[in-house]
Motif scaffolding. Structure first.
Motif, PDB file in Angstrom:
ATOM      1  N   ILE A 146      93.408  34.765  43.111  1.00 22.62           N
ATOM      2  CA  ILE A 146      92.823  36.201  43.737  1.00 22.62           C
ATOM      3  C   ILE A 146      91.594  36.180  43.630  1.00 22.62           C
ATOM      4  N   SER A 147      90.847  36.338  44.791  1.00 18.50           N
ATOM      5  CA  SER A 147      89.229  36.511  44.690  1.00 18.50           C
ATOM      6  C   SER A 147      89.023  38.004  44.868  1.00 18.50           C
ATOM      7  N   TYR A 148      88.261  38.371  43.750  1.00 24.03           N
ATOM      8  CA  TYR A 148      87.295  39.692  43.678  1.00 24.03           C
ATOM      9  C   TYR A 148      85.968  39.563  44.417  1.00 24.03           C
ATOM     10  N   ALA A 149      85.519  40.500  45.193  1.00 20.80           N
ATOM     11  CA  ALA A 149      84.185  40.631  45.875  1.00 20.80           C
ATOM     12  C   ALA A 149      83.609  41.818  45.546  1.00 20.80           C
ATOM     13  N   ILE A 150      82.596  41.846  45.143  1.00 23.71           N
ATOM     14  CA  ILE A 150      81.478  43.245  45.113  1.00 23.71           C
ATOM     15  C   ILE A 150      80.281  42.885  45.852  1.00 23.71           C
ATOM     16  N   SER A 151      79.739  43.843  46.561  1.00 23.41           N
ATOM     17  CA  SER A 151      78.438  43.889  47.078  1.00 23.41           C
ATOM     18  C   SER A 151      77.314  44.140  46.003  1.00 23.41           C
ATOM     19  N   THR A 152      76.407  43.275  45.844  1.00 23.79           N
ATOM     20  CA  THR A 152      75.380  43.454  44.983  1.00 23.79           C
ATOM     21  C   THR A 152      74.008  42.593  45.202  1.00 23.79           C
ATOM     22  N   THR A 153      73.028  43.049  44.757  1.00 18.59           N
ATOM     23  CA  THR A 153      71.656  42.249  44.924  1.00 18.59           C
ATOM     24  C   THR A 153      71.196  41.646  43.604  1.00 18.59           C
ATOM     25  N   SER A 154      72.128  41.643  42.424  1.00 18.86           N
ATOM     26  CA  SER A 154      71.805  41.315  41.082  1.00 18.86           C
ATOM     27  C   SER A 154      72.332  39.966  40.853  1.00 18.86           C
TER      28      SER A 154
ATOM     29  N   LEU B 218      85.463  42.938  51.977  1.00 18.08           N
ATOM     30  CA  LEU B 218      84.306  43.543  51.703  1.00 18.08           C
ATOM     31  C   LEU B 218      83.450  43.980  52.741  1.00 18.08           C
ATOM     32  N   ASN B 219      83.223  43.227  53.864  1.00 17.59           N
ATOM     33  CA  ASN B 219      82.650  43.455  54.770  1.00 17.59           C
ATOM     34  C   ASN B 219      83.023  44.850  55.514  1.00 17.59           C
ATOM     35  N   GLU B 220      84.297  45.035  55.545  1.00 21.08           N
ATOM     36  CA  GLU B 220      85.085  45.903  56.081  1.00 21.08           C
ATOM     37  C   GLU B 220      84.892  47.285  55.535  1.00 21.08           C
ATOM     38  N   ARG B 221      84.873  47.139  54.188  1.00 21.91           N
ATOM     39  CA  ARG B 221      84.380  48.162  53.086  1.00 21.91           C
ATOM     40  C   ARG B 221      82.939  48.861  53.320  1.00 21.91           C
ATOM     41  N   ILE B 222      82.180  47.749  53.528  1.00 24.29           N
ATOM     42  CA  ILE B 222      80.515  48.051  53.927  1.00 24.29           C
ATOM     43  C   ILE B 222      80.415  48.769  55.215  1.00 24.29           C
ATOM     44  N   TYR B 223      81.356  48.217  56.198  1.00 19.25           N
ATOM     45  CA  TYR B 223      81.387  48.981  57.565  1.00 19.25           C
ATOM     46  C   TYR B 223      81.672  50.345  57.370  1.00 19.25           C
ATOM     47  N   ILE B 224      82.921  50.646  56.660  1.00 15.18           N
ATOM     48  CA  ILE B 224      83.573  51.879  56.631  1.00 15.18           C
ATOM     49  C   ILE B 224      82.426  52.994  55.871  1.00 15.18           C
ATOM     50  N   GLU B 225      81.856  52.414  54.831  1.00 13.90           N
ATOM     51  CA  GLU B 225      81.016  53.339  53.948  1.00 13.90           C
ATOM     52  C   GLU B 225      79.777  53.546  55.032  1.00 13.90           C
ATOM     53  N   GLY B 226      79.428  52.674  55.824  1.00 14.20           N
ATOM     54  CA  GLY B 226      78.365  53.114  56.714  1.00 14.20           C
ATOM     55  C   GLY B 226      78.619  54.193  57.574  1.00 14.20           C
TER      56      GLY B 226
ATOM     57  N   TYR C 254      85.039  46.961  43.531  1.00 17.10           N
ATOM     58  CA  TYR C 254      85.142  45.533  44.198  1.00 17.10           C
ATOM     59  C   TYR C 254      86.648  45.748  45.084  1.00 17.10           C
ATOM     60  N   VAL C 255      86.486  44.724  45.788  1.00 19.71           N
ATOM     61  CA  VAL C 255      87.733  44.433  46.629  1.00 19.71           C
ATOM     62  C   VAL C 255      88.629  43.146  46.256  1.00 19.71           C
ATOM     63  N   GLU C 256      89.613  43.013  46.213  1.00 22.09           N
ATOM     64  CA  GLU C 256      90.408  41.843  45.816  1.00 22.09           C
ATOM     65  C   GLU C 256      91.331  41.303  46.983  1.00 22.09           C
ATOM     66  N   SER C 257      91.536  40.126  47.184  1.00 22.04           N
ATOM     67  CA  SER C 257      92.300  39.409  47.934  1.00 22.04           C
ATOM     68  C   SER C 257      93.784  39.694  47.686  1.00 22.04           C
ATOM     69  N   PRO C 258      94.789  39.278  48.530  1.00 25.22           N
ATOM     70  CA  PRO C 258      96.281  39.365  48.030  1.00 25.22           C
ATOM     71  C   PRO C 258      96.387  38.085  47.245  1.00 25.22           C
TER      72      PRO C 258
ATOM     73  N   MET D 249      81.212  30.917  51.053  1.00 22.21           N
ATOM     74  CA  MET D 249      80.483  32.259  51.213  1.00 22.21           C
ATOM     75  C   MET D 249      79.424  31.876  52.247  1.00 22.21           C
ATOM     76  N   GLU D 250      78.958  30.666  51.932  1.00 25.26           N
ATOM     77  CA  GLU D 250      77.643  30.240  52.772  1.00 25.26           C
ATOM     78  C   GLU D 250      78.303  30.034  54.396  1.00 25.26           C
ATOM     79  N   ARG D 251      79.621  29.652  54.480  1.00 22.67           N
ATOM     80  CA  ARG D 251      80.239  29.486  55.835  1.00 22.67           C
ATOM     81  C   ARG D 251      80.304  30.742  56.564  1.00 22.67           C
ATOM     82  N   LEU D 252      80.725  31.789  55.483  1.00 26.81           N
ATOM     83  CA  LEU D 252      80.897  33.027  56.133  1.00 26.81           C
ATOM     84  C   LEU D 252      79.947  34.028  56.435  1.00 26.81           C
ATOM     85  N   GLY D 253      78.581  33.472  55.799  1.00 28.28           N
ATOM     86  CA  GLY D 253      77.491  34.361  56.008  1.00 28.28           C
ATOM     87  C   GLY D 253      77.344  35.459  55.125  1.00 28.28           C
ATOM     88  N   GLY D 254      78.120  35.263  53.899  1.00 33.02           N
ATOM     89  CA  GLY D 254      78.058  36.249  52.940  1.00 33.02           C
ATOM     90  C   GLY D 254      76.733  36.244  51.914  1.00 33.02           C
ATOM     91  N   VAL D 255      76.107  37.341  51.970  1.00 33.52           N
ATOM     92  CA  VAL D 255      74.807  37.484  51.120  1.00 33.52           C
ATOM     93  C   VAL D 255      75.113  38.922  50.573  1.00 33.52           C
TER      94      VAL D 255
END
Length: 202
Positions: free
Chosen positions: A15-23, A135-143, A1-5, A95-101
Motif C-alpha cells: 500500500i502506498s500512502y502519499a501526503i502533500s508536504t514541503t518538509s 493526491l493530485n486529485e485531492r489537491i485539485y478538489i481542495e483548490g 494523506y491518501v492511500e492506494s488500494p 515520483m520523478e516520472r510522474l512529476g510529483g513534487v
C-alpha cells in the motif's frame, strides 16, 4: 494523506500512502502515524516502511521571493529502503516520472513469506502511481472548494448590496466532492454571481 488500494501478490501486501508536504521531515511523522495505525489493524505491524520525498527548496543564495523560475528553485530528494533493497529508489524514480513534487510517498509492505524477485518493484511503482494520482486529485478538489468559498463570499456581498438576505454558509466536503460535482457547483455559483452583478448595475 491518501492511500492506494492494497496490491496483493503471493501473500505480500503493498500500500502506498502519499501526503502533500514541503518538509523533508514529513516521512518520519507519517511513518510514526502509520505504525500506530497498523499496530491495531488486522494485518499487524508491516515488514517495511520504505519512502521517498521530493520537495521544492530555494537554491543556494535564494530566498524563494525572487519568483518561480528554475534559477530560484530546485528539487530536494530523499529516500529510505527500510531493508527493502532499492525500494526507496524505486519510489523516488516513479515520483520523478510522474512529476510529483512537494510530496512524500511511503510504501508499506507486509511480507507474505514468498520472495517476489523483480515483481516487487513493479508493485511498488503501481501503488505509488495510484497514490500520487489520488493526491493530485485531492489537491485539485481542495483548490476548487477554496474557489467556491470565495464565490460564496462575493455572492453574499452582492446580496447585501442589492437588498437581499445573506445565504447560510455552505459546507463543501473533500471526501464527498468530485470533479463533475465541483464543475456543476462552480458553474451555478458563477451564474448566480453574474446575475447579482447585473442586478446591482440596474
Amino acid at each position: 494523506y491518501v492511500e492506494s488500494p492494497p496490491l496483493t501478490d503471493r501473500g505480500s501486501i503493498f500500500i502506498s500512502y502519499a501526503i502533500s508536504t514541503t518538509s523533508p521531515s514529513a516521512p518520519k511523522s507519517l511513518i510514526s502515524n502509520l505504525r500506530r495505525l497498523h499496530a491495531s489493524s488486522r494485518e499487524g505491524e508491516a515488514s517495511h516502511y520504505m519512502y521517498a520525498y521530493r520537495v521544492l527548496v530555494p537554491r543556494k543564495g535564494k530566498t524563494g521571493a525572487e519568483g518561480e523560475g528554475d534559477d530560484t528553485w530546485t528539487v530536494k530528494e530523499g529516500e529510505d529502503d527500510d531493508n527493502e533493497k532499492y525500494g526507496g529508489e524505486t519510489i523516488r524514480k516513479e515520483m520523478e516520472r510522474l512529476g510529483g513534487v512537494d510530496a512524500t510517498c511511503v510504501v508499506v509492505r507486509w511480507f507474505g513469506g514468498t520472495l517476489l524477485g523483480p515483481a516487487r518493484f513493479q508493485h511498488i511503482r503501481t501503488v505509488v502511481s495510484q497514490s500520487i494520482s489520488l493526491l493530485n486529485e485531492r489537491i485539485y478538489i481542495e483548490g476548487e472548494i477554496q474557489k467556491l468559498k470565495e464565490l460564496d463570499h462575493w455572492i453574499n456581498e452582492l446580496l447585501l448590496k442589492t437588498g437581499g438576505k445573506e445565504e447560510d454558509e455552505k459546507e463543501y466536503g473533500v471526501e464527498t466532492m468530485d470533479r463533475s460535482r465541483a464543475e456543476r457547483l462552480m458553474k451555478a455559483r458563477r451564474g448566480r454571481k453574474e446575475m447579482l452583478e447585473k442586478k446591482l448595475k440596474g
